[in-house]
Design a protein around this motif. Structure first.
Motif, PDB file in Angstrom:
ATOM      1  N   VAL A  22      -2.979  -3.825 -20.497  1.00 11.77           N
ATOM      2  CA  VAL A  22      -2.599  -2.663 -21.293  1.00 11.77           C
ATOM      3  C   VAL A  22      -2.699  -2.995 -22.773  1.00 11.77           C
ATOM      4  CG1 VAL A  22      -1.018  -1.744 -19.547  1.00 11.77           C
ATOM      5  CG2 VAL A  22      -0.125  -3.204 -21.345  1.00 11.77           C
ATOM      6  N   PHE A  23      -2.971  -1.975 -23.577  1.00 10.92           N
ATOM      7  CA  PHE A  23      -2.871  -2.090 -25.027  1.00 10.92           C
ATOM      8  C   PHE A  23      -1.509  -1.552 -25.409  1.00 10.92           C
ATOM      9  CE2 PHE A  23      -2.872  -0.060 -29.147  1.00 10.92           C
ATOM     10  CZ  PHE A  23      -3.291  -1.100 -29.952  1.00 10.92           C
ATOM     11  N   SER A  24      -0.769  -2.340 -26.181  1.00 10.51           N
ATOM     12  CA  SER A  24       0.560  -1.943 -26.619  1.00 10.51           C
ATOM     13  C   SER A  24       0.671  -2.191 -28.117  1.00 10.51           C
ATOM     14  CB  SER A  24       1.621  -2.756 -25.876  1.00 10.51           C
ATOM     15  OG  SER A  24       2.910  -2.382 -26.296  1.00 10.51           O
ATOM     16  N   LYS A  25       1.470  -1.405 -28.777  1.00 10.17           N
ATOM     17  CA  LYS A  25       1.688  -1.602 -30.207  1.00 10.17           C
ATOM     18  C   LYS A  25       2.545  -2.834 -30.486  1.00 10.17           C
ATOM     19  CE  LYS A  25       1.337   3.267 -31.377  1.00 10.17           C
ATOM     20  NZ  LYS A  25       2.050   4.443 -31.893  1.00 10.17           N
ATOM     21  N   ASP A  39       1.996   2.811 -23.750  1.00  8.73           N
ATOM     22  CA  ASP A  39       0.893   1.853 -23.635  1.00  8.73           C
ATOM     23  C   ASP A  39      -0.368   2.519 -23.082  1.00  8.73           C
ATOM     24  OD1 ASP A  39       2.573  -0.109 -24.547  1.00  8.73           O
ATOM     25  OD2 ASP A  39       2.942  -0.970 -22.576  1.00  8.73           O
ATOM     26  N   LYS A  41      -3.382   2.021 -20.613  1.00  4.59           N
ATOM     27  CA  LYS A  41      -3.846   1.192 -19.496  1.00  4.59           C
ATOM     28  C   LYS A  41      -5.356   1.007 -19.615  1.00  4.59           C
ATOM     29  CE  LYS A  41      -0.170   2.321 -16.393  1.00  4.59           C
ATOM     30  NZ  LYS A  41       0.506   3.535 -16.133  1.00  4.59           N
ATOM     31  N   LEU A  42      -5.800  -0.220 -19.804  1.00  3.72           N
ATOM     32  CA  LEU A  42      -7.210  -0.513 -19.988  1.00  3.72           C
ATOM     33  C   LEU A  42      -7.931  -0.774 -18.671  1.00  3.72           C
ATOM     34  CD1 LEU A  42      -7.008  -2.834 -23.102  1.00  3.72           C
ATOM     35  CD2 LEU A  42      -7.398  -0.369 -23.027  1.00  3.72           C
ATOM     36  N   SER A  54     -16.705  -3.383 -20.215  1.00  5.98           N
ATOM     37  CA  SER A  54     -16.574  -3.861 -21.584  1.00  5.98           C
ATOM     38  C   SER A  54     -17.899  -4.402 -22.105  1.00  5.98           C
ATOM     39  CB  SER A  54     -15.489  -4.937 -21.665  1.00  5.98           C
ATOM     40  OG  SER A  54     -15.826  -6.022 -20.846  1.00  5.98           O
ATOM     41  N   TYR A  67     -12.294   2.111 -21.346  1.00  3.68           N
ATOM     42  CA  TYR A  67     -11.320   2.270 -20.256  1.00  3.68           C
ATOM     43  C   TYR A  67     -11.365   3.651 -19.622  1.00  3.68           C
ATOM     44  CZ  TYR A  67      -8.278   4.302 -23.872  1.00  3.68           C
ATOM     45  OH  TYR A  67      -7.750   5.060 -24.885  1.00  3.68           O
TER      46      TYR A  67
END
Length: 72
Positions: A22-25, A39, A41-42, A54, A67
């Motif tokens: 996941v990408f999160s701040k 978040d 989800k990638l 990718s 994603y």
């Protein structure tokens, strides 16, 4: 795909993981982190084979993740 930084051709591939990515701040130090509603989800298929399409730039050492593509 052309690299958005150097404009050279990127190598197509996948990001693979044992758990969802996941990408999160914010950084998270929990051993098991399942993300929260903010978040991104990638990866898909997070209980069987988490992966995401990718592109890798050897020159810039960067990875671009798409994603939104369903992986079969």
């Amino acid at each position: 795909m052309k690299c958005p930084w150097c404009r050279k051709e990127m190598t197509e591939g996948y990001i693979n993981s044992a758990r969802q990515v996941v990408f999160s701040k914010n950084a998270n130090e929990d051993f098991f982190y399942f993300g929260n509603k903010e978040d991104v989800k990638l990866t898909q298929h997070n209980w069987t084979r988490p992966s995401a399409k990718s592109y890798h730039c050897e020159n810039c050492k960067k990875v671009v993740v798409d994603y939104d593509i369903e992986i079969e």
